[in-house]
Enzyme design. Sequence first.
Site, PDB file in Angstrom:
ATOM      1  N   GLY A   1      65.454  10.648  59.819  1.00 31.61           N
ATOM      2  CA  GLY A   1      65.028   9.241  59.746  1.00 31.61           C
ATOM      3  C   GLY A   1      63.501   9.042  59.596  1.00 31.61           C
ATOM      4  O   GLY A   1      62.697   9.902  60.131  1.00 31.61           O
TER       5      GLY A   1
ATOM      6  N   CYS B   1      66.064  17.010  61.827  1.00 32.33           N
ATOM      7  CA  CYS B   1      64.515  16.480  61.974  1.00 32.33           C
ATOM      8  C   CYS B   1      64.653  15.340  63.024  1.00 32.33           C
ATOM      9  O   CYS B   1      64.587  15.555  64.283  1.00 32.33           O
ATOM     10  CB  CYS B   1      64.522  15.849  60.567  1.00 32.33           C
ATOM     11  SG  CYS B   1      62.592  15.242  59.965  1.00 32.33           S
ATOM     12  N   TYR B   2      64.553  13.894  62.664  1.00 30.03           N
ATOM     13  CA  TYR B   2      64.463  12.773  63.553  1.00 30.03           C
ATOM     14  C   TYR B   2      65.910  13.185  64.707  1.00 30.03           C
ATOM     15  O   TYR B   2      65.757  12.955  65.858  1.00 30.03           O
ATOM     16  CB  TYR B   2      64.679  11.482  63.013  1.00 30.03           C
ATOM     17  CG  TYR B   2      64.605  10.211  63.928  1.00 30.03           C
ATOM     18  CD1 TYR B   2      63.240   9.731  64.179  1.00 30.03           C
ATOM     19  CD2 TYR B   2      65.837   9.773  64.484  1.00 30.03           C
ATOM     20  CE1 TYR B   2      63.266   8.677  65.197  1.00 30.03           C
ATOM     21  CE2 TYR B   2      65.727   8.751  65.381  1.00 30.03           C
ATOM     22  CZ  TYR B   2      64.467   8.353  65.774  1.00 30.03           C
ATOM     23  OH  TYR B   2      64.474   7.213  66.420  1.00 30.03           O
TER      24      TYR B   2
ATOM     25  N   HIS C   1      65.391  20.783  57.137  1.00 34.20           N
ATOM     26  CA  HIS C   1      66.610  19.958  56.543  1.00 34.20           C
ATOM     27  C   HIS C   1      67.328  20.896  55.838  1.00 34.20           C
ATOM     28  O   HIS C   1      67.169  21.092  54.718  1.00 34.20           O
ATOM     29  CB  HIS C   1      66.155  19.032  55.444  1.00 34.20           C
ATOM     30  CG  HIS C   1      65.497  17.679  56.219  1.00 34.20           C
ATOM     31  ND1 HIS C   1      66.211  16.644  56.573  1.00 34.20           N
ATOM     32  CD2 HIS C   1      64.186  17.553  56.550  1.00 34.20           C
ATOM     33  CE1 HIS C   1      65.407  15.600  56.888  1.00 34.20           C
ATOM     34  NE2 HIS C   1      64.094  16.287  56.992  1.00 34.20           N
TER      35      HIS C   1
ATOM     36  N   GLU D   1      70.389  20.358  54.590  1.00 33.03           N
ATOM     37  CA  GLU D   1      71.068  19.834  53.434  1.00 33.03           C
ATOM     38  C   GLU D   1      70.357  19.900  52.096  1.00 33.03           C
ATOM     39  O   GLU D   1      70.916  19.742  50.939  1.00 33.03           O
ATOM     40  CB  GLU D   1      71.622  18.380  53.633  1.00 33.03           C
ATOM     41  CG  GLU D   1      70.191  17.351  53.730  1.00 33.03           C
ATOM     42  CD  GLU D   1      69.451  17.329  55.069  1.00 33.03           C
ATOM     43  OE1 GLU D   1      68.992  16.353  55.224  1.00 33.03           O
ATOM     44  OE2 GLU D   1      69.545  18.194  55.606  1.00 33.03           O
TER      45      GLU D   1
ATOM     46  N   GLY E   1      86.172   2.583  31.023  1.00 31.08           N
ATOM     47  CA  GLY E   1      86.139   3.753  30.233  1.00 31.08           C
ATOM     48  C   GLY E   1      85.239   4.913  30.754  1.00 31.08           C
ATOM     49  O   GLY E   1      85.063   5.945  30.237  1.00 31.08           O
ATOM     50  N   GLY E   2      84.588   4.380  31.685  1.00 33.23           N
ATOM     51  CA  GLY E   2      83.436   5.272  32.532  1.00 33.23           C
ATOM     52  C   GLY E   2      84.482   6.287  33.404  1.00 33.23           C
ATOM     53  O   GLY E   2      85.674   6.000  33.670  1.00 33.23           O
ATOM     54  N   VAL E   3      83.579   7.168  34.277  1.00 32.78           N
ATOM     55  CA  VAL E   3      84.377   8.033  34.989  1.00 32.78           C
ATOM     56  C   VAL E   3      85.086   7.483  36.086  1.00 32.78           C
ATOM     57  O   VAL E   3      86.411   7.904  36.238  1.00 32.78           O
ATOM     58  CB  VAL E   3      83.565   9.051  35.613  1.00 32.78           C
ATOM     59  CG1 VAL E   3      84.183  10.143  36.490  1.00 32.78           C
ATOM     60  CG2 VAL E   3      82.665   9.792  34.432  1.00 32.78           C
ATOM     61  N   ASP E   4      84.607   6.559  36.708  1.00 29.24           N
ATOM     62  CA  ASP E   4      85.037   6.142  38.138  1.00 29.24           C
ATOM     63  C   ASP E   4      86.436   5.202  37.614  1.00 29.24           C
ATOM     64  O   ASP E   4      87.611   5.476  38.457  1.00 29.24           O
ATOM     65  CB  ASP E   4      84.091   5.402  38.754  1.00 29.24           C
ATOM     66  CG  ASP E   4      82.966   5.918  39.152  1.00 29.24           C
ATOM     67  OD1 ASP E   4      82.896   7.050  38.966  1.00 29.24           O
ATOM     68  OD2 ASP E   4      81.796   5.080  39.156  1.00 29.24           O
ATOM     69  N   SER E   5      86.293   4.278  36.783  1.00 33.58           N
ATOM     70  CA  SER E   5      87.490   3.316  36.553  1.00 33.58           C
ATOM     71  C   SER E   5      88.339   4.184  35.753  1.00 33.58           C
ATOM     72  O   SER E   5      89.773   4.020  36.041  1.00 33.58           O
ATOM     73  CB  SER E   5      87.093   2.237  35.549  1.00 33.58           C
ATOM     74  OG  SER E   5      86.648   2.859  34.220  1.00 33.58           O
TER      75      SER E   5
ATOM     76  N   LYS F   1      80.518  10.910  43.752  1.00 35.25           N
ATOM     77  CA  LYS F   1      80.556  11.164  42.476  1.00 35.25           C
ATOM     78  C   LYS F   1      81.336  12.364  42.033  1.00 35.25           C
ATOM     79  O   LYS F   1      82.072  12.555  41.320  1.00 35.25           O
ATOM     80  CB  LYS F   1      79.559  10.772  41.429  1.00 35.25           C
ATOM     81  CG  LYS F   1      79.386  10.946  40.150  1.00 35.25           C
ATOM     82  CD  LYS F   1      80.266  10.051  39.448  1.00 35.25           C
ATOM     83  CE  LYS F   1      79.593   8.738  39.148  1.00 35.25           C
ATOM     84  NZ  LYS F   1      80.266   7.723  38.140  1.00 35.25           N
TER      85      LYS F   1
END
Length: 516
Positions: free
Chosen positions: A58, A85-86, A172, A174, A227-231, A372
């Site tokens: 943070g 870290c924080y 970090h 990650e 038509g996108g990936v998510d929908s 995603k």
Amino acid sequence: MSTKPHDSILILDFGSQYAQLIARRVRELKVFCRLVRHDLTAARIKELAPTGIILSGGPASVYEKGAPKCDPAIFELGIPILGICYGMQLACQILGAKVISAPHREFGRAELTIEHSTGLFDGVTKQSTVWMSHGDQVQAAPEEWEVLGSTATCPMAAAKHRHRKVYTLQFHPEVVHTEFGRNLLGNFLFGVCNAPANWDMGDFVRQVSGGILDRVGTDKVICGLSGGVDSSVCAALLAKAIGSQTVCIFVDNGLLRRGEAEEVERVFRAHSNADFRMVDASKRFLDALKGVEDPQVKRKLIGHVFIDAFREAAKGIANAKFLAQGTLYPDVIESGGATDGPAATIKTHHNVGGLPEELGFELIEPLRDLFKDEVRRLGEVLQLPDEVVWRHPFPGPGLAVRCLGEVTEERLEILRKADVIFLEELRAAGLYRQTSQAFAVLLPVRTVGVMGDDRTYDQVIALRCVQTDDFMTADWSRLPHELLAKVSTRIINEVRGVNRVTYDISSKPPATIEWE
């Protein structure tokens, strides 16, 4: 998604730019996790019964007035804790150490030397590169803390509490620049927490499909398909769960790329037993945008026309009680909509609430626990074709926000032709899957040029291509000069009305990925 509470890791968010990245790294190790508020009470955490807790980084200093704190009682629960870290500084402060402004700040790469190897550092070399981002550091408290690693300017870069299962890292793990970051997180998850590696997309499909069927019964679910990936993945998951009870409405707003509407219809009729319905509303959208140049006005007009068109299409569907949206976990987090999640609203997303209230449906968001990259893996499990699963993101307002200035059919056609050429050459070079988002932009300016012996005064195309893991930050793609030259030559030769092509080399921030 109904995941058993004891199968999860809780990540307490103290405002780090890397908080979501921690969650993604944990998920990549097949351990389910949730990002939650930093001030979640010990009683609530005990109720959730996680196998481990991670305290994120943070921007604050723990000794400042008003600095975010966690409930100190979480250290009495006996649940393993990793402070980053924080999160390290806060854990150490609560458990008896002192945090000071560092004599030497550390930002970027640093060399870590492991001094006392424990299970956390299994498989890690004695010296390795780590990623630092801090101006404070912890002063050693040897009676309570065992120093595990140090750098040239940070004597306590990694430490373990002597009497509790509390581990801390000033760097970090990650971030990809930390050489053994994945090992460290894996050692904490599996060696310290004994967390089960059971986060699997096949199990996700079975659990969520059952949950959808139980909730929906015999009613129909309307899915707004872009038509996108998510929908697309959302629609495919619904179709697997309830078959033809899924009604996909695809609104052709006239702002799509070349052949896009036909491709969406072809794919979904071939790969799904959902009821697919296309609405041609292109004239309504273009009429509404006539003479409009302001990007925010464009977005609002497009949103209003979309709701009207969608509402009209939905009215004729009998027994439709639910509306499904492809909302993802980052959308929920940033909108402040996650149960126990970070409370601050970073931005409002069009697909987090709003539309169901406008239309009077109950909301179903089967992807709201996913990032995603997990949605793409889910699409592969559902056997959607690669051109859908790996398609680059496309904005809701479509080409209207890539056609700067007034949107007309003539200008849209110029943009479509240029965009097709760019994506064709990117695929031919084998770089489409290696980049995150690529597109052409038509600028609202004209420039002087020479073609043959004639002077021209034509329009300008800008090319945009970026690399990103999370779309919250992005860097411009270093595409080969030969590729850019070929794209530029083709656009100028093949797209009438264009005499200049530029390449956008701005990062996000300070720029955004889209131009409007």
